[in-house]
Scaffold this motif. Structure first.
Motif, PDB file in Angstrom:
ATOM      1  N   ALA A  42      27.829 -32.941 -15.414  1.00  0.00           N
ATOM      2  CA  ALA A  42      26.472 -32.402 -15.278  1.00  0.00           C
ATOM      3  C   ALA A  42      25.829 -32.728 -14.063  1.00  0.00           C
ATOM      4  N   LEU A  43      25.902 -34.072 -13.655  1.00  0.00           N
ATOM      5  CA  LEU A  43      25.329 -34.310 -12.432  1.00  0.00           C
ATOM      6  C   LEU A  43      26.052 -33.910 -11.322  1.00  0.00           C
ATOM      7  N   LEU A  44      27.217 -33.419 -11.303  1.00  0.00           N
ATOM      8  CA  LEU A  44      27.823 -33.042 -10.103  1.00  0.00           C
ATOM      9  C   LEU A  44      27.542 -31.499  -9.855  1.00  0.00           C
ATOM     10  N   ASN A  45      27.302 -30.874 -11.080  1.00  0.00           N
ATOM     11  CA  ASN A  45      26.858 -29.260 -11.191  1.00  0.00           C
ATOM     12  C   ASN A  45      25.589 -29.243 -10.870  1.00  0.00           C
ATOM     13  N   GLU A  46      24.784 -30.397 -10.962  1.00  0.00           N
ATOM     14  CA  GLU A  46      23.289 -30.269 -10.551  1.00  0.00           C
ATOM     15  C   GLU A  46      23.232 -30.578  -8.866  1.00  0.00           C
ATOM     16  N   TYR A  99      25.681 -29.918  -6.762  1.00  0.00           N
ATOM     17  CA  TYR A  99      26.219 -28.939  -5.815  1.00  0.00           C
ATOM     18  C   TYR A  99      26.271 -27.606  -6.858  1.00  0.00           C
ATOM     19  N   PRO A 100      25.149 -26.902  -6.828  1.00  0.00           N
ATOM     20  CA  PRO A 100      24.902 -25.867  -7.436  1.00  0.00           C
ATOM     21  C   PRO A 100      25.938 -24.779  -7.361  1.00  0.00           C
ATOM     22  N   GLY A 101      26.422 -24.604  -6.052  1.00  0.00           N
ATOM     23  CA  GLY A 101      27.535 -23.530  -5.780  1.00  0.00           C
ATOM     24  C   GLY A 101      28.741 -23.703  -6.509  1.00  0.00           C
ATOM     25  N   LEU A 102      29.007 -25.068  -6.825  1.00  0.00           N
ATOM     26  CA  LEU A 102      30.360 -25.422  -7.608  1.00  0.00           C
ATOM     27  C   LEU A 102      30.325 -25.586  -8.874  1.00  0.00           C
ATOM     28  N   ASP A 103      31.607 -25.273  -9.602  1.00  0.00           N
ATOM     29  CA  ASP A 103      31.661 -25.473 -11.117  1.00  0.00           C
ATOM     30  C   ASP A 103      32.732 -26.758 -11.330  1.00  0.00           C
ATOM     31  N   PHE A 104      32.134 -27.749 -11.816  1.00  0.00           N
ATOM     32  CA  PHE A 104      32.827 -28.933 -12.032  1.00  0.00           C
ATOM     33  C   PHE A 104      33.301 -28.951 -13.717  1.00  0.00           C
ATOM     34  N   GLU A 111      33.253 -19.561  -3.059  1.00  0.00           N
ATOM     35  CA  GLU A 111      32.943 -19.688  -1.590  1.00  0.00           C
ATOM     36  C   GLU A 111      34.041 -20.854  -1.492  1.00  0.00           C
ATOM     37  N   SER A 112      34.540 -20.968  -0.086  1.00  0.00           N
ATOM     38  CA  SER A 112      35.587 -22.165   0.372  1.00  0.00           C
ATOM     39  C   SER A 112      34.719 -23.486   0.021  1.00  0.00           C
ATOM     40  N   ILE A 113      35.773 -24.471  -0.592  1.00  0.00           N
ATOM     41  CA  ILE A 113      35.028 -25.661  -0.819  1.00  0.00           C
ATOM     42  C   ILE A 113      35.416 -26.692   0.316  1.00  0.00           C
ATOM     43  N   ARG A 114      34.534 -27.285   0.668  1.00  0.00           N
ATOM     44  CA  ARG A 114      34.657 -28.591   1.661  1.00  0.00           C
ATOM     45  C   ARG A 114      35.028 -29.875   1.065  1.00  0.00           C
ATOM     46  N   VAL A 115      36.413 -30.114   1.148  1.00  0.00           N
ATOM     47  CA  VAL A 115      36.822 -31.071   0.354  1.00  0.00           C
ATOM     48  C   VAL A 115      36.216 -32.486   0.926  1.00  0.00           C
ATOM     49  N   GLY A 116      36.153 -32.799   2.303  1.00  0.00           N
ATOM     50  CA  GLY A 116      35.874 -34.032   2.533  1.00  0.00           C
ATOM     51  C   GLY A 116      34.687 -34.579   2.056  1.00  0.00           C
ATOM     52  N   PRO A 117      33.386 -34.103   2.504  1.00  0.00           N
ATOM     53  CA  PRO A 117      32.281 -34.484   1.921  1.00  0.00           C
ATOM     54  C   PRO A 117      32.052 -34.945   0.472  1.00  0.00           C
ATOM     55  N   LEU A 118      32.967 -33.908  -0.430  1.00  0.00           N
ATOM     56  CA  LEU A 118      32.975 -34.180  -1.677  1.00  0.00           C
ATOM     57  C   LEU A 118      33.688 -35.256  -2.128  1.00  0.00           C
ATOM     58  N   VAL A 119      34.569 -35.659  -1.404  1.00  0.00           N
ATOM     59  CA  VAL A 119      35.695 -36.818  -1.457  1.00  0.00           C
ATOM     60  C   VAL A 119      34.529 -37.976  -1.432  1.00  0.00           C
ATOM     61  N   ARG A 120      34.052 -37.996  -0.418  1.00  0.00           N
ATOM     62  CA  ARG A 120      33.149 -39.417   0.168  1.00  0.00           C
ATOM     63  C   ARG A 120      32.288 -39.442  -1.093  1.00  0.00           C
ATOM     64  N   TYR A 121      31.233 -38.264  -1.352  1.00  0.00           N
ATOM     65  CA  TYR A 121      30.431 -38.611  -2.490  1.00  0.00           C
ATOM     66  C   TYR A 121      30.856 -39.098  -3.829  1.00  0.00           C
ATOM     67  N   LEU A 122      32.095 -38.559  -4.236  1.00  0.00           N
ATOM     68  CA  LEU A 122      32.826 -39.160  -5.291  1.00  0.00           C
ATOM     69  C   LEU A 122      32.992 -40.469  -5.290  1.00  0.00           C
ATOM     70  N   GLU A 123      33.448 -41.052  -4.147  1.00  0.00           N
ATOM     71  CA  GLU A 123      33.957 -42.276  -3.898  1.00  0.00           C
ATOM     72  C   GLU A 123      32.581 -43.073  -3.788  1.00  0.00           C
ATOM     73  N   ASP A 124      31.536 -42.498  -3.467  1.00  0.00           N
ATOM     74  CA  ASP A 124      30.061 -43.424  -3.577  1.00  0.00           C
ATOM     75  C   ASP A 124      29.785 -43.541  -5.065  1.00  0.00           C
ATOM     76  N   LEU A 125      30.231 -42.549  -5.859  1.00  0.00           N
ATOM     77  CA  LEU A 125      29.739 -42.942  -7.240  1.00  0.00           C
ATOM     78  C   LEU A 125      30.790 -43.722  -8.004  1.00  0.00           C
ATOM     79  N   GLY A 126      31.694 -44.273  -7.227  1.00  0.00           N
ATOM     80  CA  GLY A 126      32.588 -45.376  -7.497  1.00  0.00           C
ATOM     81  C   GLY A 126      34.225 -44.913  -8.308  1.00  0.00           C
ATOM     82  N   LEU A 127      34.244 -43.674  -7.825  1.00  0.00           N
ATOM     83  CA  LEU A 127      35.430 -42.921  -8.334  1.00  0.00           C
ATOM     84  C   LEU A 127      36.432 -43.246  -7.218  1.00  0.00           C
ATOM     85  N   GLU A 128      37.714 -43.550  -7.591  1.00  0.00           N
ATOM     86  CA  GLU A 128      38.803 -43.995  -6.714  1.00  0.00           C
ATOM     87  C   GLU A 128      39.793 -42.410  -6.595  1.00  0.00           C
TER      88      GLU A 128
END
Lengths: 328, 248
Positions: free
Chosen positions: A249-253, A255-260, A274-291
């Motif tokens: 729910a948080l991620l969908n909010e 990144y409105p253009g992406l469906d998680f 649209e094309s998904i930019r993986v790098g920024p997404l990985v960094r955001y997920l790691e900031d959330l504590g996900l490995e």
């Protein structure tokens, strides 16, 4: 591939009930001569019941079935001349050898001795079973049993071949070899009706596919047309070393253009037009504590369509059937 | 012609797979021998009793040889699903089931002659006319057909192999005592006697008694007619049940 317009299987309003369970509910479809038709669905969806009715092993409660123009419900024996059947279990005679089994199955179709022996030898060679020809069927491996069962299904050179879960319960190499043999049969002009729960198998082999769930056909079309709605989609699959919390729910909010979505523990699926930019997404997920262990771009497949239409995860369907069928 | 190719091959396969296996052949020899010996010892009547005992031994040999083998073979094939192969073949169900039962009929008929051959070594059977032998062979064949169709009826009614065995005994053991095999029907209690006449073996044994020792109690034509009715009745019921239960 272009097929002749002649319809060799015509099913109209086919219905079958077992006590309180409506196993097949007003099913309609046609199969053209030379077509490779797939029938996909989870366990208990009505696949085998449908195949049993088409082959004369079960009687429909209502509806009509025409096989090669013959009303299968009224003249099942006449229709059975046109069809070959490979059941979901390898049901040949364990006390007969491979050669004797094929020869016996040919005799059931009234084929004379010389011809049936010649065909048996030819099929044993085609299916790479010459060395096992004089061994008893009961001593064959699962893969060999499946191969001989398919050979028995085509010994009388049927126009239409019904294959019920042909690769369930066998090792990867044998399954691969069987798929090639089935594709070759189709290449030689045999109309094939395949039921399977392996979506990738159906996608690879079939020209047209029907999805059946709880006795209903929920979609029916060519593989190309079925995949079309998701073909332009961009999909990235994430794997995590730790458990993913309820972040969808948080991620969908964020990144409105992406469906998680979270297809399983430690997994996340991201879909977008649209094309998904993986790098920024990985960094955001790691900031959330996900490995993040892996981020992989994938090509949308028939499996995505199946999940979208039926709401059934293909992986869970596969596991369920493998548990029942004992696939390695 | 094509259907006959299927018929012949089903018969040959069943003969090889089930009926001509060493354990069955030894069963076919040992069973009549054991029964004959048992009755000789029990009655203490000596070789002169052979014509009296022989019809019962012949009938019981056929009954046990056919019902057991057929019901077990069909239930086994149904259980492992190889019977589906036959149902998928373009053969009329009547023809298919006749092919499937022919092996048991031949095995049962052959079984009947084991005690006759044994008896021929111990007793002079030359006094029996050739007409009586023709009647005896015809009756033997009809008993084998009826018992086989009874086995088929049992096979269609059950799901497991062990059920086929136990359900067979439900019919076989009463028949041994009620059909005049070893105890004359006239000496049965009045309340039990009617049951004898609803069992097919009564009529077959009556013919055998008539041909071997002249103690027939019913007209020959009635015996043959009743056996014929039981044959058709059991076959019809079995086919009906196959259509209802196996092609449902």
């Amino acid at each position: 591939m272009k097929y002749q317009d002649e319809l060799v299987i015509q099913v109209n309003d086919l219905t079958k009930r077992f006590d309180d369970v409506l196993a097949v509910d007003t099913v309609n479809f046609d199969v053209s001569r030379g077509e490779f038709f797939g029938f996909l669905g989870p366990n208990g969806a009505g696949k085998t019941t449908t195949i049993n009715m088409l082959t004369g092993l079960a009687r429909p409660d209502s509806g009509t079935i025409l096989i090669g123009g013959i009303d299968c419900t009224k003249k099942p024996r006449t229709a059975q001349h046109l069809i070959g059947v490979v059941p979901d279990e390898s049901n040949l005679y364990p006390e007969l050898t491979g050669f004797e089994n094929l020869s016996f199955c040919a005799a059931l179709y009234g084929i004379g001795k010389c011809q049936r022996e010649e065909r048996s030898r030819h099929l044993l060679k085609t299916f790479d079973l010459v060395k096992a020809a004089d061994r008893k069927f009961g001593g064959y491996s699962k893969g060999m049993k499946r191969k001989l069962t398919i050979a028995a299904g085509i010994i009388h050179e049927p126009e239409i071949l019904f294959l019920d879960e042909p690769t369930t319960g066998i090792d990867v190499a044998s399954a691969r070899q069987l798929r090639q043999l089935i594709a070759d049969l189709h290449g030689n002009g045999t109309t094939i009706f395949l039921t399977t729960h392996y979506i990738e198998e159906a996608e690879r082999l079939c020209d047209r596919i029907a999805f059946i769930v709880s006795g209903h056909i929920v979609a029916i079309d060519s593989v190309t047309n079925l995949i079309q709605p998701v073909q332009a989609k961009h999909v990235v699959l994430f794997s995590f070393a730790n458990t993913v919390g309820d972040y969808a729910a948080l991620l969908n909010e964020t990144y409105p253009g992406l469906d998680f979505t979270l297809p399983g523990p430690g997994k996340m699926r991201v879909e977008s037009d649209e094309s998904i930019r993986v790098g920024p997404l990985v960094r955001y997920l790691e900031d959330l504590g996900l490995e993040v262990q892996e981020a992989r771009r994938v090509q949308p497949s028939l499996e995505d369509i199946f999940v979208r239409i039926t709401g059934i995860e293909a992986e869970s369907m596969r596991k369920e059937t493998e548990k029942a069928g004992g696939r390695k | 012609m094509k259907a006959w190719i299927a018929f012949w091959n089903i018969l040959v396969k069943d003969m090889k797979t089930y009926y001509l296996k060493p354990p069955n052949i030894s069963w076919g020899l040992m069973f009549p021998l054991a029964w004959t010996s048992m009755f000789f010892i029990r009655s203490g009547s000596g070789l002169d009793a052979i014509p009296t005992i022989l019809p019962g031994v012949v009938a019981v040999s056929i009954l046990f040889g056919t019902t057991s083998m057929l019901s077990v073979a069909v239930t086994f094939e149904k259980k492992q699903r190889s019977f589906e192969r036959l149902l998928l073949a373009p053969i009329q169900l009547e023809m298919l089931m006749l092919a499937k039962t022919s092996g048991a009929i031949l095995f049962g008929t052959a079984n009947a002659f084991v005690p006759v051959i044994m008896a021929a070594f111990l007793f002079d059977l030359s006094g029996i006319s050739w007409i009586s032998w023709i009647v005896f062979i015809s009756a033997t064949f009809l008993i084998a057909v009826t018992s086989t169709f009874l086995g088929l009826f049992i096979a269609v009614a059950v799901k497991e192999v062990f059920e086929a065995q136990t359900f067979s005994n439900f019919f076989r053991f009463p028949m041994m005592f009620l059909c005049g095999l070893f105890f004359p029907i006239e000496k049965l209690p009045i309340l039990i006697k009617p049951f004898s006449y609803i069992l097919p073996l009564t009529y077959g044994v009556d013919i055998l008694q008539g041909t071997l020792n002249g103690s027939q109690i019913m007209p020959l034509t009635l015996d043959f007619l009743m056996l014929g009715i039981f044959c058709f009745g059991l076959f019809y019921l079995s086919l009906r049940n196959i259509r209802i239960r196996w092609i449902a």
